[in-house]
Design a protein around this motif. Sequence first.
Motif, mmCIF file in Angstrom:
data_model
loop_
_atom_site.group_PDB
_atom_site.id
_atom_site.type_symbol
_atom_site.label_atom_id
_atom_site.label_comp_id
_atom_site.label_asym_id
_atom_site.label_seq_id
_atom_site.Cartn_x
_atom_site.Cartn_y
_atom_site.Cartn_z
ATOM 1 N N UNK A 30 0.882 -1.074 0.024
ATOM 2 C CA UNK A 30 0.065 0.110 -0.034
ATOM 3 C C UNK A 30 0.966 1.281 -0.030
ATOM 4 N N UNK A 31 0.616 2.299 -0.992
ATOM 5 C CA UNK A 31 1.572 3.314 -0.978
ATOM 6 C C UNK A 31 0.608 4.456 -0.830
ATOM 7 N N UNK A 32 1.272 5.855 -0.586
ATOM 8 C CA UNK A 32 0.513 6.942 -0.492
ATOM 9 C C UNK A 32 0.526 7.382 0.862
ATOM 10 N N UNK A 33 1.115 6.427 1.682
ATOM 11 C CA UNK A 33 1.097 6.749 3.158
ATOM 12 C C UNK A 33 2.076 7.392 3.875
ATOM 13 N N UNK A 34 2.067 8.462 4.800
ATOM 14 C CA UNK A 34 3.020 8.865 5.585
ATOM 15 C C UNK A 34 2.985 7.894 6.698
ATOM 16 N N UNK A 35 4.042 8.406 7.545
ATOM 17 C CA UNK A 35 4.019 7.602 8.926
ATOM 18 C C UNK A 35 2.756 7.310 9.703
ATOM 19 N N UNK A 36 2.162 8.502 10.036
ATOM 20 C CA UNK A 36 0.990 8.491 10.846
ATOM 21 C C UNK A 36 -0.028 7.591 10.021
ATOM 22 N N UNK A 37 -0.154 7.621 8.765
ATOM 23 C CA UNK A 37 -1.219 6.958 8.121
ATOM 24 C C UNK A 37 -0.870 5.339 7.978
ATOM 25 N N UNK A 38 0.229 5.000 7.910
ATOM 26 C CA UNK A 38 0.683 3.681 8.258
ATOM 27 C C UNK A 38 0.352 3.215 9.505
ATOM 28 N N UNK A 39 0.398 3.863 10.505
ATOM 29 C CA UNK A 39 0.168 3.387 11.784
ATOM 30 C C UNK A 39 -1.328 3.187 11.908
ATOM 31 N N UNK A 40 -2.009 4.012 11.090
ATOM 32 C CA UNK A 40 -3.356 4.010 11.338
ATOM 33 C C UNK A 40 -3.887 2.812 10.429
ATOM 34 N N UNK A 41 -3.344 2.669 9.329
ATOM 35 C CA UNK A 41 -3.785 1.161 8.630
ATOM 36 C C UNK A 41 -3.307 -0.019 9.455
ATOM 37 N N UNK A 42 -2.110 -0.007 10.326
ATOM 38 C CA UNK A 42 -1.997 -1.049 10.911
ATOM 39 C C UNK A 42 -2.820 -1.206 12.037
ATOM 40 N N UNK A 43 -3.348 -0.380 12.867
ATOM 41 C CA UNK A 43 -4.339 -0.354 13.743
ATOM 42 C C UNK A 43 -5.516 -0.979 13.373
ATOM 43 N N UNK A 44 -6.037 -0.264 12.246
ATOM 44 C CA UNK A 44 -7.160 -0.733 11.571
ATOM 45 C C UNK A 44 -7.247 -2.262 11.023
#
Length: 475
Positions: A30-44
């Motif tokens: 999954x691309x297009x994600x900054x650091x905080x969005x990557x954490x958001x995806x992992x949590x989700x």
Amino acid sequence: MKILNQQIFENKEAAALPGLMESGGLPALVSGLSGIHRVNLAAALYEKLELPMFVVCPDDSAAESFSRDLESMLGRPVNTLYSRDFTFYPSLAASREAEQKRLYVLNALRCGESPVTVATVSALMQRAIPPQTLGKATFTVKDGEPCPPEELEAALLRCGYTRCEQVEGAGQFARRGGILDFFSPSEHEPVRIEFWGDDIDSMAHFEISSQRRTEHMDECVILPATEALLSLAEGGIPALCGEIEKFALNYSKRRSSETASTLAANMRADAERLSQGILISDADRYLPMIYPMACAADYIPPDAFVFLDQPNHCAEKLRDYEKQLGADIAELQRRGLIAAGADSFRLGTDKFFKTLPEWPVYMADSFTTGRCPVAPKTLTSISAKQLPSYGGNAQAAADDVETYLKQEYRVVVLAGDERRAKVLQELFGKKNIPAIIYTELKKLPEPGRCSIAIGAISAGIEYPALRLAILTDSQ
């Protein structure tokens, strides 16, 4: 925060991600994600899949930041596994703090007690105590049960604990008659056991500074104080001494260089000290002789999924670590201090990335660049923006909230505590922005509305396709 975690799947590009495990679409990038969005995806993903999650980050800084934000988003503790420095040189005061924290996390993984773990990529490839050996070296003492103090003292010595007059740090123990103090890496404070004969009469934590007992304990898990436990070599220390002497003899016969002679002499001296009951502080040099090869990747739960953060950056850091360790080992070999090569102390980069797809793998990065170290079956990109820091300018943040609301965005502002939430509410009120404070946010505001919730993440999030903005007062 749970309602905010799941919003990422409202993006049509992300909606199919949880189902890829069943459809055979993993590994996914999954691309297009900054650091905080990557954490958001992992949590989700963790909340959606309801499986243990193992996050792999490029380095210590990335792992620390990822862990902190993940704890905020999930509302639960997260274990973080770092690499350690091998003890290859003699030292009377070698710090084993990093090693002992590592042992705590490895044991939690071994026992299935670490549902969310973040690790650096070097921590995973580094040689580690095998899981079965860690299990043998870990034991539990219980209040009220028989436990002869001499036997407990001997067990602590076998597990690498250091005897001292007064316990001041993890991996130490002290005995005064019927009282035994020790500090296990599994505990936040040292433990004091008082014996009545061979029975445990009481067990409690105590403060190092005041020596005052604090909370009572019913049981305590005692972890080893070091990974290089010489007594756990096959056949024990006598057999290990024999192996060391045998290697020194064969090596000196095969090679006639000064380095070979120095190494053989050093190994014979180590074997002599060990046979006399003198432990060596730089025992990591003999890890290949003590245990079969294992690394921290062997501790990843079989039912977990792996979240690989910035895969190409991970590969770069892994190659850097491999190169640095190789240079360090080569220098030790040149000085006649070590026999084993660098490949005895780490898993190779290629082998590591070939091993990862044994688990379901999600990968996330800012951009899709170059060849990914784990070939993806699914590629997707999510439109997301990381909001800039306001540098303490709350007025600028309020102006941004006002702009978002005019565009019919749903806006959530996270405040670290209730006092700060009220300050923000008053500030927004002055700009005629109504905002309700929620201790726990159970639903998102309507479009064009703002809510204030208690929580904190390192940066703000915007999902343009969802017209959703999440600001944080830590900005």
